[in-house]
Write a protein that holds these residues in place. Structure first.
Motif: not given
Length: 195
Positions: A7-9, A21-28, A31-34, A76-79
Motif C-alpha cells: 500500500x502507498x504510505x 494522483x493520476x500518475x500514482x494510479x498509473x504507476x502504483x 504497473x506495480x500491481x501488474x 522501496x521507492x514509495x517508502x
C-alpha cells in the motif's frame, strides 16, 4: 506465500503538485500491481511459491526475476517519498548529509550530479543513491528492472526513471520530474537505510 501489492504510505494525492494522483494510479495502481500479479503467477512454476520477494529477486532469472525486482524497487521507492506537508523534501541531516558532502562536495552538487545521471540514462530504468560496503555513498543507474539488492551495495534511495513515472505530469521532461521529486523525498527514511 503470495506477494502482495504494498500500500502507498500516504493518500494517492498527497504528493501533489509534485506527483499527481493520476500518475500514482498509473504507476502504483496499474504497473506495480501488474508486476505483483506476474510474480504470483510465475513463482510457483519456478519452485519459488513460498519464497520471499527478496529471495525471488536474488535467486531467479528471466521474467520472474524482472517482475520481482520491479515489485521490490517500486515498494522501496514509495517508502522513500513523503508529502511536503508532512515533512518531505528539504535536505538530509546527520551522517547521511556528511556522507553526501564527502562524496559530492555539498548537497547542491549532489542534486546536480543526480539529475545529470538520471537524465543521461537512455530508456527506462532507475537511479539509486547507494551505500558502498566501505560506508561511502555513490549514485548508480540500473537499466529496466534491475535492482541493486542483487549486488553488494546497499540501496538508500531509488527513483523510477520509467516514462510512466512522469509522463502524465511532465510529458517527456525527465529533468523537471527529477527537480520536483526533491520536494517529496523522505530523508529520514533514506538515512534509516544506512549501516
Amino acid at each position: 506465500m503470495a506477494i502482495e501489492l504494498a500500500a502507498l504510505p500516504w493518500d494517492r494525492t498527497a504528493l501533489e503538485p509534485h506527483v499527481s494522483g493520476d500518475t500514482l494510479d498509473l504507476h502504483h495502481g496499474r504497473h506495480h500491481r501488474a508486476h505483483v500479479d506476474a510474480v504470483n503467477a510465475l513463482a510457483p512454476a519456478a519452485g519459488m511459491g513460498s519464497a520471499s520477494l527478496e529471495e525471488i529477486v536474488r535467486g531467479t532469472q528471466g521474467a520472474l526475476q524482472a517482475h520481482a525486482a520491479q515489485v521490490w524497487n517500486l515498494a522501496f521507492q514509495w517508502r522513500g517519498l513523503k508529502p511536503a506537508a508532512a515533512g518531505g523534501g528539504g535536505e538530509p541531516q546527520g551522517a547521511l548529509a556528511e556522507a553526501i558532502a564527502r562524496r559530492f562536495g555539498d548537497f547542491a552538487r549532489f542534486r546536480q550530479r543526480f539529475a545529470e545521471t538520471a537524465t543521461a540514462l537512455q530508456g527506462s530504468g532507475w537511479i539509486w543513491l547507494l551505500q558502498r560496503p566501505d560506508g561511502s555513498v555513490t549514485l548508480a543507474v540500473t537499466a529496466n528492472t534491475a535492482s541493486p539488492i542483487t549486488g553488494e551495495d546497499r540501496p538508500l534511495f531509488g527513483l523510477s526513471l520509467w516514462e510512466h513515472a512522469y509522463v502524465l505530469d511532465y510529458r517527456e521532461a525527465r529533468g523537471r520530474y527529477i527537480e520536483a521529486i526533491w520536494n517529496v523525498v523522505d530523508w529520514n527514511f533514506v538515512a534509516s537505510n544506512m549501516k
